[in-house]
Design an enzyme around this catalytic site. Structure first.
Site, PDB file in Angstrom:
ATOM      1  N   ASP A  99       6.197  -6.730  -5.787  1.00 39.49           N
ATOM      2  CA  ASP A  99       5.743  -6.751  -7.176  1.00 39.49           C
ATOM      3  C   ASP A  99       6.455  -7.901  -7.919  1.00 39.49           C
ATOM      4  OD1 ASP A  99       4.157  -4.864  -9.216  1.00 39.49           O
ATOM      5  OD2 ASP A  99       6.035  -5.412 -10.189  1.00 39.49           O
TER       6      ASP A  99
ATOM      7  N   TRP B  90      -4.344  -2.372 -14.552  1.00 36.38           N
ATOM      8  CA  TRP B  90      -2.948  -1.968 -14.770  1.00 36.38           C
ATOM      9  C   TRP B  90      -2.442  -2.510 -16.093  1.00 36.38           C
ATOM     10  CZ3 TRP B  90       1.339   0.600 -14.299  1.00 36.38           C
ATOM     11  CH2 TRP B  90       2.581  -0.008 -14.499  1.00 36.38           C
TER      12      TRP B  90
ATOM     13  N   ASP C 224      -3.027  -0.105  -2.025  1.00 32.37           N
ATOM     14  CA  ASP C 224      -2.605  -0.677  -3.306  1.00 32.37           C
ATOM     15  C   ASP C 224      -3.795  -1.326  -4.000  1.00 32.37           C
ATOM     16  OD1 ASP C 224      -1.448  -1.952  -5.423  1.00 32.37           O
ATOM     17  OD2 ASP C 224      -0.131  -3.244  -4.236  1.00 32.37           O
TER      18      ASP C 224
END
Length: 454
Positions: free
Chosen positions: A279, A320, A406
């Protein structure tokens, strides 16, 4: 036992862990002892040993076959062995010691039939009073350490610091904290990091977390690296974990966070580094080696990207970013559990621990907007330069994993990164794993240890 408690109180007043002991023969007090390892620079100076030595001198015999020892805390293995060697027929203790007690809590050396002497043991006498004295001593010590830490790293007026009590007894996270606040880029903010393993280890694993996680994310991987004899450094980015948290979102910027990491690597004199990223740990971390390529020997990357701003961000990432804007108080632990249903309530609470209220969450609000989404965005030029480094100048080894479930930085994103990194082997796809790959990290860490072995 009350006379032993008086000895324990005297030890506490002297700054020692409050354990006291008395040794009697019949109704006669023969000797007393209290903890004194600190004052005497003597690791054997436990209350029981002190009392045994005094009694042996008083009686002119190291065998104390007709005596009883009273001690406020369950004896450890060292003291239990000494008591057995002294042929003591009876030991009475107050509070149990679940961490090092050798009279039944961890082991019971007194119950070994192979030994040539057996000692009768009775526990729990005035246990509450003995335990309360110890508990108060350690509460006072923690408070003193917090005060000293605050004096060493004063809190800036424009920042918050999560109270240490929120990090007490986190499952799977026993490591001692390390802090630094005098790096130029920190400007007085306090940065927390873990630093485990020997300083002269053949490999140092630099583990960088993303948003909204913190170094707790590496709790399954860190022990594997340390067991291999390696060093592990795992910082909490400013705004996350145990590090200070600026109150305002504008305090966070790509260049600032990167500069802190560069200065930390230099301060800790890290060499033979395997860069471990996921990330935002990769968005920032992948730009580090080009500044000091001689320090890095490997890359272990999981669900991350080089944010050059030249390719559209995935729809999963845009979703997100929108969720973070619409629901800024989302539960971090609940988010982790969505992709990792094996997480227990205490582990979810550990992920929530750094962020007790909205004021501590400025970084969580800021970071989604900081990902470069066009070539001129802050950080994009650095990421473009890093892409050139990884394509043409990287000489180390690489190992890349992707959690197939993911939706934000999944397999297609990681395939592009794998194609960018010079000499990278085929991407390892984990079919049942989501964004936070480190939650399944123990076997990954073991594979990495074998792969990067020098």
């Amino acid at each position: 036992m009350r006379q032993a408690l008086a000895q324990a109180q005297a030890a506490a007043q002297a700054g020692e862990v409050p354990v006291g002991a008395v040794l009697v023969r019949g109704d006669t007090l023969i000797a007393t002892g209290r903890n004194a390892p600190v004052a005497g620079h003597d690791p054997t100076a436990h209350a029981e040993i002190v009392a045994l030595r005094a009694a042996a001198q008083q009686l002119g015999n190291y065998r104390l076959e007709d005596c009883t020892l009273y001690v406020t805390l369950e004896p450890c293995a060292m003291c239990s062995g000494a008591l057995l060697h002294a042929r003591l027929p009876r030991v009475v203790f107050g509070a149990a010691d679940p961490k090092t007690g050798a009279a039944g809590s961890v082991v019971n050396l007194f119950a070994q039939p192979q030994l040539n002497h057996q000692t009768q043991v009775q526990g729990g006498v005035l246990a509450q009073e003995c335990g309360a004295l110890l508990a108060q001593f350690f509460r006072n010590r923690r408070q003193q350490q917090r005060s000293q830490a605050l004096a060493a790293h004063p809190l800036r007026d424009d920042a918050l610091r999560t109270h240490e009590a929120r990090f007490a007894d986190l499952p799977g996270y026993p490591w001692a904290p390390h802090y630094v606040s005098d790096l130029p880029a920190l400007a007085g903010l306090r940065l927390h990091y873990l630093d485990e393993g020997p300083r002269d280890a053949p490999i140092t694993w630099l583990c960088l977390h993303g948003n909204p996680a913190w170094s707790y994310l590496y709790r399954h991987m860190l022990p594997v690296f340390v067991q291999a004899g390696h060093r592990v450094v795992a910082p909490d980015l400013i705004g996350f974990g145990k590090s200070d948290k600026p109150k305002k979102e504008h305090a966070h910027c790509f260049d600032g966070h990167r500069q802190v990491l560069l200065e930390l690597v230099q301060r800790l004199d890290l060499h033979n580094v395997v860069l471990v990223v996921q990330d935002w740990g990769g968005i920032l971390g992948l730009t580090l080696p080009m500044a000091a390529p001689e320090c890095y020997v490997g890359l272990l990357a999981m669900n991350t990207l080089l944010a050059t701003g030249e390719e559209p961000l995935s729809q999963g990432f845009l979703d997100w970013r929108a969720m973070c804007a619409d629901k800024p108080l989302f539960g971090v632990g609940r988010l982790l559990a969505r992709g990792n249903p094996h997480l227990g309530a205490a582990e979810c609470a550990a992920y929530d621990a750094p962020f007790p209220d909205a004021g501590h969450r400025a970084a969580l609000r800021a970071f989604p907007r900081l990902v470069p989404d066009h070539p001129g965005a802050p950080g994009a030029a650095l990421s473009q330069a890093a892409r050139d480094f990884w394509q043409h100048r990287w000489t180390g080894r690489s190992l890349l994993f992707a959690g197939a479930c993911d939706p934000v930085l999944g397999v297609p994103v990681m395939q592009r990164l794998q194609q960018t990194v010079r000499g990278a082997p085929e991407l390892v796809v984990l079919p049942q794993t989501g964004h936070f790959v480190q939650e399944h990290g123990a076997p990954i860490a073991q594979q990495a240890v074998d792969y990067f072995r020098l």
